[in-house]
Design an enzyme around this catalytic site. Sequence first.
Site, PDB file in Angstrom:
ATOM      1  CG  ASP A  36      -9.596  11.970  15.409  1.00 39.89           C
ATOM      2  OD1 ASP A  36      -9.449  11.377  15.931  1.00 39.89           O
ATOM      3  OD2 ASP A  36      -9.406  11.665  14.389  1.00 39.89           O
ATOM      4  N   GLY A 121      -4.739   0.393   1.612  1.00 36.72           N
ATOM      5  CA  GLY A 121      -4.964  -0.642   3.124  1.00 36.72           C
ATOM      6  C   GLY A 121      -4.062  -0.926   3.550  1.00 36.72           C
ATOM      7  CG  LEU A 124       1.217   3.596   5.259  1.00 34.02           C
ATOM      8  CD1 LEU A 124       2.555   3.510   4.612  1.00 34.02           C
ATOM      9  CD2 LEU A 124       1.949   4.435   6.681  1.00 34.02           C
ATOM     10  CB  SER A 125      -3.371   7.925   4.441  1.00 35.40           C
ATOM     11  OG  SER A 125      -5.289   8.010   4.080  1.00 35.40           O
ATOM     12  CB  SER A 126      -3.779   4.492  -0.404  1.00 37.85           C
ATOM     13  OG  SER A 126      -4.859   3.069   0.057  1.00 37.85           O
ATOM     14  CG  ASP A 171      -6.197  10.052   6.886  1.00 38.81           C
ATOM     15  OD1 ASP A 171      -5.542   9.894   7.983  1.00 38.81           O
ATOM     16  OD2 ASP A 171      -6.626   8.230   7.319  1.00 38.81           O
TER      17      ASP A 171
HETATM   18  P1  ADP Z   1      -5.885   3.564   3.509  1.00 35.63           P
HETATM   19  O1  ADP Z   1      -6.055   4.267   3.563  1.00 35.63           O
HETATM   20  O2  ADP Z   1      -4.950   2.814   5.252  1.00 35.63           O
HETATM   21  O3  ADP Z   1      -4.293   2.910   2.596  1.00 35.63           O
HETATM   22  P2  ADP Z   1      -8.682   2.673   2.727  1.00 35.63           P
HETATM   23  O4  ADP Z   1      -9.171   0.598   3.373  1.00 35.63           O
HETATM   24  O5  ADP Z   1      -8.756   3.273   4.017  1.00 35.63           O
HETATM   25  O6  ADP Z   1      -6.673   1.844   3.232  1.00 35.63           O
HETATM   26  O7  ADP Z   1      -8.320   2.418   1.528  1.00 35.63           O
HETATM   27  C1  ADP Z   1      -7.428   1.870   0.447  1.00 35.63           C
HETATM   28  C2  ADP Z   1      -9.030   1.694  -1.068  1.00 35.63           C
HETATM   29  O8  ADP Z   1      -8.702   2.948  -1.016  1.00 35.63           O
HETATM   30  C3  ADP Z   1      -8.601   0.465  -1.398  1.00 35.63           C
HETATM   31  O9  ADP Z   1      -8.542  -0.893  -1.456  1.00 35.63           O
HETATM   32  C4  ADP Z   1      -9.122   1.066  -2.462  1.00 35.63           C
HETATM   33  O10 ADP Z   1     -10.334   0.755  -2.632  1.00 35.63           O
HETATM   34  C5  ADP Z   1      -8.973   2.416  -2.596  1.00 35.63           C
HETATM   35  N1  ADP Z   1      -7.382   3.039  -3.800  1.00 35.63           N
HETATM   36  C6  ADP Z   1      -6.530   3.673  -2.747  1.00 35.63           C
HETATM   37  N2  ADP Z   1      -5.682   3.967  -3.877  1.00 35.63           N
HETATM   38  C7  ADP Z   1      -6.056   3.398  -4.581  1.00 35.63           C
HETATM   39  C8  ADP Z   1      -5.604   3.233  -6.104  1.00 35.63           C
HETATM   40  N3  ADP Z   1      -4.732   3.544  -6.413  1.00 35.63           N
HETATM   41  N4  ADP Z   1      -6.718   2.659  -7.129  1.00 35.63           N
HETATM   42  C9  ADP Z   1      -7.972   2.379  -7.078  1.00 35.63           C
HETATM   43  N5  ADP Z   1      -8.188   2.509  -5.356  1.00 35.63           N
HETATM   44  C10 ADP Z   1      -7.106   3.017  -5.251  1.00 35.63           C
HETATM   45 MG    MG Z   2      -7.716   5.635   4.752  1.00 31.94          MG
END
Ligand code: ADP
Ligand code: MG
Length: 389
Positions: A36, A121, A124-126, A171
């Site tokens: 990227d 975390g 998978l890009s939450s 993402d």
């Molecule tokens: P990934 O994107 O790989 O899952 P990241 O560290 O980039 O990991 O993002 C995870 C963070 O995003 C979580 O620790 C939290 O702070 C935030 N997050 C994601 N989904 C939610 C949710 N449904 N509610 C609250 N916070 C969230």
């Molecule tokens: Mg992330």
Amino acid sequence: MHDPEALRSLHLSRFKAEPEIFAAPGRVNLIGEHTDYAEGFVMPAAIDFATLAAISPRTDGKIVIYSENFREEHIVEAAALPTEATQHWSDYPLGVIAILAGEGHRTTGFSLSLYGDVPLGSGLSSSAAIEVATALAVTSLLNVHYPGPQLARLCQRSENEFVRSSCGIMDQFISVNGEANHALLLDCRDLSFRLAPIPANVALVIANTMVKHSVAGGEYTSRRAEVEEAASVIARHRHEVRFLRDANVDDLKKWGSEMSPNALKRARHVITENSRTVAAADALIHHDLKELGRLMAEAHESYSKDFEASCAEADTMVMLANKLPGLIGARLTGGGFGGCTINLVEQEQAPKFAEALAGSYADATGIKPQIHICHASSGAHKVTASLSH
Ligand code: ADP
Ligand code: MG
């Protein structure tokens, strides 16, 4: 599973208001790693894990955000938005709200309920899912419409500028623009993209090694520096080369001796990975799963040997997957040094594959992995159909 009806009742009982609900998926990258920032290609798919955002207006000037994942509420004044992150989950939605406000899209207050089944975390890009779901919810409340790529850019800016995490555009882009049963070949140079069909009988089996080696941060920085060193050596001879995207393996044969040995290896990965990623999209378009599997195997080898961004656990997970029936292709996905592998597996074999892989990985490493059987899903959207109003 993320259930909009459940989030709706939760929002109704907490805020006494009927919400509009939006969904944004997580993602997995099928091929194209560390390409990227060389302005190259990546090929992610949206997955059937998503974050839901339920929104309704308020009249007391407050923005109240509730996350069912954390079972916690966070309140700010709509007229006094925070300007920096506080290392709390609310940074992710608040960053998007603050960036939108900076673009002139301020609200007078709302209630926002969030729930996601994208594992937090796990790579998978939450984070993109919560940003995109929030962005859709807030822009809809304001009756503002952004074209997909711009909405993705806005969410990326929030993660870069507010949360202060240095992610690329992939993402957020796939979370917004994904299509069911398709991967998306994205050109990171100009954000043009092409959809490539994933046959209905192919599952995306994501296997979490459960390790993330702490060297990742420092190694990421040194890899980027080595990639840039290689590009600048080639640019001395070919002025039109700005990024490794513009270079080819012949350039490495001619001028590789002017680079440090590491820069040469990293560049070989990035240059060949770019070609493989485009070839992988072509393989999907031509229904050539055998070729796709070959490219994924080559990509893992290159990521492990030339880019040196794999680790013993990930190499073991890929090696074990290669022995199992139903496998089309396997490789380490994401930034490296741990995280998840992506396995394309014949759907019929997927449950047995997942069980066998979990067992053999646990035997080999003593670590119990998390394995998810996913499918390529649609991008972010408003949820209405399943709700009975
Ligand atoms: P990934 O994107 O790989 O899952 P990241 O560290 O980039 O990991 O993002 C995870 C963070 O995003 C979580 O620790 C939290 O702070 C935030 N997050 C994601 N989904 C939610 C949710 N449904 N509610 C609250 N916070 C969230
Ligand atoms: Mg992330």
